[in-house]
Design a protein around this motif. Structure first.
Motif, short mmCIF file in Angstrom:
data_model
loop_
_atom_site.label_atom_id
_atom_site.label_comp_id
_atom_site.label_asym_id
_atom_site.label_seq_id
_atom_site.Cartn_x
_atom_site.Cartn_y
_atom_site.Cartn_z
N ASP A 84 46.04 -2.75 38.68
CA ASP A 84 45.01 -2.97 39.71
C ASP A 84 45.65 -3.12 41.09
OD1 ASP A 84 46.17 -5.33 39.14
OD2 ASP A 84 44.34 -6.30 38.34
N GLU A 85 46.77 -2.39 41.26
CA GLU A 85 47.37 -2.38 42.58
C GLU A 85 47.59 -0.96 43.05
OE1 GLU A 85 50.76 -4.95 43.70
OE2 GLU A 85 50.17 -6.08 41.90
N ILE A 86 47.24 -0.73 44.27
CA ILE A 86 47.35 0.63 44.82
C ILE A 86 48.80 1.10 44.80
CG2 ILE A 86 47.11 1.99 46.95
CD1 ILE A 86 44.52 0.43 47.46
N LYS A 87 49.70 0.18 45.04
CA LYS A 87 51.12 0.55 45.08
C LYS A 87 51.62 1.01 43.70
CE LYS A 87 55.41 -1.22 46.68
NZ LYS A 87 56.16 -2.45 46.46
N ALA A 88 51.21 0.26 42.67
CA ALA A 88 51.59 0.62 41.29
C ALA A 88 51.01 1.97 40.91
CB ALA A 88 51.10 -0.46 40.33
N LEU A 89 49.84 2.23 41.38
CA LEU A 89 49.16 3.50 41.10
C LEU A 89 49.97 4.67 41.66
CD1 LEU A 89 46.48 3.69 39.62
CD2 LEU A 89 45.35 4.01 41.83
N GLN A 90 50.53 4.44 42.84
CA GLN A 90 51.35 5.49 43.46
C GLN A 90 52.61 5.76 42.64
OE1 GLN A 90 51.46 3.96 47.40
NE2 GLN A 90 49.75 5.27 47.98
N GLU A 91 53.16 4.67 42.11
CA GLU A 91 54.36 4.82 41.29
C GLU A 91 54.05 5.65 40.02
OE1 GLU A 91 55.63 0.77 40.83
OE2 GLU A 91 56.33 0.74 42.93
N ILE A 92 52.87 5.39 39.46
CA ILE A 92 52.46 6.17 38.28
C ILE A 92 52.33 7.65 38.62
CG2 ILE A 92 50.61 6.52 36.59
CD1 ILE A 92 50.06 3.46 36.83
N ARG A 93 51.71 7.89 39.78
CA ARG A 93 51.54 9.28 40.22
C ARG A 93 52.89 9.98 40.32
NH1 ARG A 93 47.25 11.84 43.13
NH2 ARG A 93 46.26 9.83 43.51
N VAL A 94 53.85 9.28 40.91
CA VAL A 94 55.19 9.86 41.05
C VAL A 94 55.82 10.09 39.66
CG1 VAL A 94 57.54 9.45 41.91
CG2 VAL A 94 55.56 8.91 43.35
N ALA A 95 55.65 9.10 38.77
CA ALA A 95 56.29 9.17 37.46
C ALA A 95 55.81 10.36 36.63
CB ALA A 95 56.04 7.87 36.70
N TYR A 96 54.55 10.76 36.82
CA TYR A 96 54.03 11.88 36.02
C TYR A 96 53.96 13.20 36.78
CZ TYR A 96 52.99 8.53 32.40
OH TYR A 96 53.13 7.59 31.44
N LEU A 97 53.50 13.09 38.04
CA LEU A 97 53.24 14.34 38.76
C LEU A 97 54.24 14.64 39.86
CD1 LEU A 97 49.36 13.86 39.16
CD2 LEU A 97 50.55 15.03 37.33
N GLY A 98 55.15 13.69 40.10
CA GLY A 98 56.15 13.90 41.14
C GLY A 98 57.15 14.99 40.77
N LYS A 99 58.07 15.28 41.72
CA LYS A 99 59.05 16.36 41.48
C LYS A 99 59.82 16.19 40.19
CE LYS A 99 60.26 18.09 46.03
NZ LYS A 99 61.07 17.70 47.20
N LYS A 100 60.14 14.89 39.92
CA LYS A 100 60.90 14.63 38.70
C LYS A 100 60.01 14.01 37.63
CE LYS A 100 65.23 14.12 41.12
NZ LYS A 100 66.01 13.13 41.89
N GLY A 101 58.69 14.12 37.79
CA GLY A 101 57.75 13.51 36.87
C GLY A 101 57.78 14.18 35.50
N SER A 102 57.29 13.44 34.49
CA SER A 102 57.39 13.97 33.13
C SER A 102 56.51 15.20 32.91
CB SER A 102 57.07 12.87 32.11
OG SER A 102 55.89 12.20 32.49
N LEU A 103 55.31 15.21 33.49
CA LEU A 103 54.46 16.40 33.33
C LEU A 103 55.03 17.59 34.07
CD1 LEU A 103 51.82 17.30 31.97
CD2 LEU A 103 50.74 17.03 34.21
N THR A 104 55.56 17.28 35.25
CA THR A 104 56.21 18.34 36.03
C THR A 104 57.34 18.96 35.21
OG1 THR A 104 55.78 16.91 37.90
CG2 THR A 104 57.12 18.84 38.34
N GLY A 105 58.05 18.12 34.46
CA GLY A 105 59.12 18.59 33.59
C GLY A 105 58.59 19.60 32.56
N VAL A 106 57.46 19.28 31.97
CA VAL A 106 56.85 20.19 30.99
C VAL A 106 56.53 21.53 31.64
CG1 VAL A 106 54.85 20.58 29.50
CG2 VAL A 106 55.91 18.31 29.60
N LEU A 107 55.88 21.46 32.82
CA LEU A 107 55.49 22.69 33.50
C LEU A 107 56.70 23.53 33.88
CD1 LEU A 107 52.63 21.17 35.67
CD2 LEU A 107 52.35 22.92 33.90
N LYS A 108 57.79 22.82 34.27
CA LYS A 108 59.01 23.55 34.66
C LYS A 108 59.64 24.26 33.45
CE LYS A 108 60.79 21.12 38.70
NZ LYS A 108 61.60 19.92 39.04
N GLY A 109 59.47 23.63 32.29
CA GLY A 109 60.06 24.19 31.08
C GLY A 109 59.31 25.40 30.50
N MET A 110 58.19 25.74 31.11
CA MET A 110 57.34 26.83 30.61
C MET A 110 58.08 28.16 30.47
SD MET A 110 54.02 25.90 30.29
CE MET A 110 52.90 27.12 30.96
#
Ligand code: PHE
Length: 337
Positions: free
Chosen positions: A13-39
């Protein structure tokens, strides 16, 4: 990935933590980004299937992030509004109001009185020349009567005016010996006195001057009588005593009758039943002449009074210093509602 991300989003319930989550999944080195890169490494058949899934996961996370972000911002805004809320029904804090100083009120009252008798109100400088303060008033250098008014000199020729009488000379000079006029002049004056209950090194005076053809002593007496009665009440009497001023001849001092009283607060009118409130007289022919008026044609009367004295008498103030120390408890008593 999606389940994990959505859980984390829901759990914060913190905006700052939410941003960290966004980076962790969708950022350049994010885990989902990793999947897409591996395509690129996937087979032709797998690619569209995995791609579709990955896109859905990304959309789901993005939507969840945006929704949560909006919600958190909304909560933050509400909190801020609540903290800054103004209760318009609360009673206001009273604004303290000032009022005119007792001296100002007295001076204005006297001005109004004389304006009603046809006088104009004039002013003159507080830093005055020796000429106007003394010489033009028939007080040449080294004249013993200069001692009557202990003077603050600034230079040999400049001084703090010791009375408002220089405005007599200034006004007559301005009217060039031709015009008949009535004027009063209120203002500050200065004398080298030690301050005590009845003396102040700075006080105020109101000068009066009437110049015309055929002005007589009885005009002065009548004017002052009207003044005294209007100022203090119809039951008041005035009396003129002979006196001396170098700029008037004859010269008088005026007393006003007052109720004899005893004890505290009566010190302004002790014993005799009379109190002196002004000096005056017929303008000395030399003074008229020096200012350009022909004394065979014109005559005049002049007077000078002390508003502090008048206020002390009218309101029973027994220390002149009260006008200048500005104790609000004293001043407030005289504020009109
Ligand atoms: N200037 C005189 C004083 O200060 C008062 C006064 C004024 C006397 C006008 C006569 C005429 O004592």
């Amino acid at each position: 990935i999606q389940v994990e991300a959505l859980e984390k989003i829901a759990g914060t319930d913190e905006i700052k933590a939410l941003q960290e989550i966004r980076v962790a999944y969708l950022g350049k080195k994010g885990s989902l980004t990793g999947v897409l890169k591996g395509m690129g490494k996937l087979s032709k058949e797998e690619r569209p299937v995995i791609g579709e899934i990955a896109n859905k996961v990304r959309d789901a996370i993005t939507t969840a992030l945006d929704a949560k972000n909006e919600k958190l911002e909304q909560i933050a805004l509400e909190k801020q509004l609540e903290a800054e809320a103004i209760d318009v029904t609360l009673p206001g804090k009273p604004v303290k109001q000032g009022g005119p100083h007792l001296l100002t009120s007295i001076v204005e009252e006297i001005e109004d009185l004389f304006i009603g008798m046809g006088y104009e109100v004039r002013e003159g400088p507080e830093v005055e020349t020796d000429y106007f303060n003394f010489e033009a008033l028939n007080l040449p250098k080294n004249h013993p009567a200069r001692d009557m008014q202990d003077t603050f000199y600034i230079t040999n020729e400049l001084l703090m005016r010791t009375h408002t009488s220089p405005v007599q000379a200034r006004t007559m000079k301005e009217y060039k010996g031709e015009k008949a006029f009535k004027m009063i002049c209120p203002g500050k004056v200065y004398r080298r006195d030690n301050d005590d209950a009845t003396h102040s090194h700075q006080f105020t005076q109101i000068e009066g001057l009437y110049v015309d053809k055929n002005v007589r002593m009885s005009d002065l007496k009548g004017t002052l009588d009207v003044f005294a009665k209007k100022m203090f009440g119809e039951d008041r009497e005035i009396r003129l005593r002979p006196s001396f001023f170098p700029f008037t001849e004859p010269s008088v001092e005026m007393d006003i009758s007052c109720k004899v009283c005893h004890g505290e607060g009566c010190s302004v009118c002790k014993g005799t039943g009379w109190i002196e409130i002004l000096g005056g007289g017929m303008v000395h022919p030399r003074v008229l002449e020096m200012a350009g008026y022909d004394p065979r044609e014109y005559s005049g009367f002049a007077f000078g009074m002390g508003p502090e004295r008048i206020a002390m008498l009218k309101y029973g103030v027994n220390d002149i210093r009260a006008f200048y120390t500005n104790d609000k408890r004293f001043l407030k008593q005289y504020h009109q509602a």
